[in-house]
Design a protein around this motif. Structure first.
Motif, short mmCIF file in Angstrom:
data_model
loop_
_atom_site.label_atom_id
_atom_site.label_comp_id
_atom_site.label_asym_id
_atom_site.label_seq_id
_atom_site.Cartn_x
_atom_site.Cartn_y
_atom_site.Cartn_z
N ALA A 26 0.83 -1.22 0.00
CA ALA A 26 0.00 0.00 0.00
C ALA A 26 0.86 1.27 0.00
O ALA A 26 0.55 2.24 -0.70
CB ALA A 26 -0.94 -0.01 1.20
N GLN A 27 1.94 1.27 0.78
CA GLN A 27 2.82 2.44 0.82
C GLN A 27 3.47 2.69 -0.53
O GLN A 27 3.55 3.82 -1.00
CB GLN A 27 3.92 2.26 1.89
N LEU A 28 3.92 1.61 -1.18
CA LEU A 28 4.55 1.75 -2.48
C LEU A 28 3.53 2.24 -3.51
O LEU A 28 3.83 3.14 -4.30
CB LEU A 28 5.17 0.43 -2.93
N ALA A 29 2.34 1.69 -3.48
CA ALA A 29 1.29 2.12 -4.40
C ALA A 29 1.00 3.61 -4.23
O ALA A 29 0.88 4.36 -5.21
CB ALA A 29 0.02 1.29 -4.17
N ARG A 30 0.92 4.06 -2.98
CA ARG A 30 0.66 5.47 -2.70
C ARG A 30 1.76 6.35 -3.29
O ARG A 30 1.50 7.39 -3.89
CB ARG A 30 0.54 5.67 -1.19
#
Length: 117
Positions: A26-30
């Motif tokens: 999720a952090q990478l996607a953000r």
């Protein structure tokens, strides 16, 4: 899976680099401005990033786009990974310094040719 990065799939290399960077999916996607589901599709090899996102992904993960695509080049180094000891970092540094020297030599040759020497 083998230890050779070229034996991994694109999705597996994305996961490996993401884990080394300490980011969640999720952090990478953000950071990339995409949906978490899209990132999950890339990591599970259900889809692949377009070239512009692949370059951005490589930059965020501190690996080359070539390493992500085909496993050639320097793999990600996680500071807390068991293999990230001083010896492996010295080997990686030595390899990168040799590549930099080769590039510097090529630049010098091209500059000489441009200047008519």
């Amino acid at each position: 899976m083998s230890n050779n990065s070229s034996d991994y799939t694109l999705g597996e290399r994305i996961c490996k680099a993401r884990d080394a960077s300490g980011l969640s999916t999720a952090q990478l996607a953000r950071r990339l401005g995409i949906k978490t589901a899209t990132m999950q599709s890339w990591e599970s090899d259900r889809s692949e990033p377009r070239s512009n996102k692949l370059v951005l992904l490589a930059g965020v993960l501190n690996v080359s786009p070539t390493w992500l695509l085909v496993g050639r080049g320097t793999p990600p180094i996680s500071e807390d990974a068991p293999g990230a000891d001083l010896d492996s970092m010295r080997v990686a540094l030595d390899r990168i310094q040799k590549q930099a020297q080769t590039l510097a030599d090529e630049i010098g040759v091209l500059q000489d040719r441009i200047n008519g020497e």
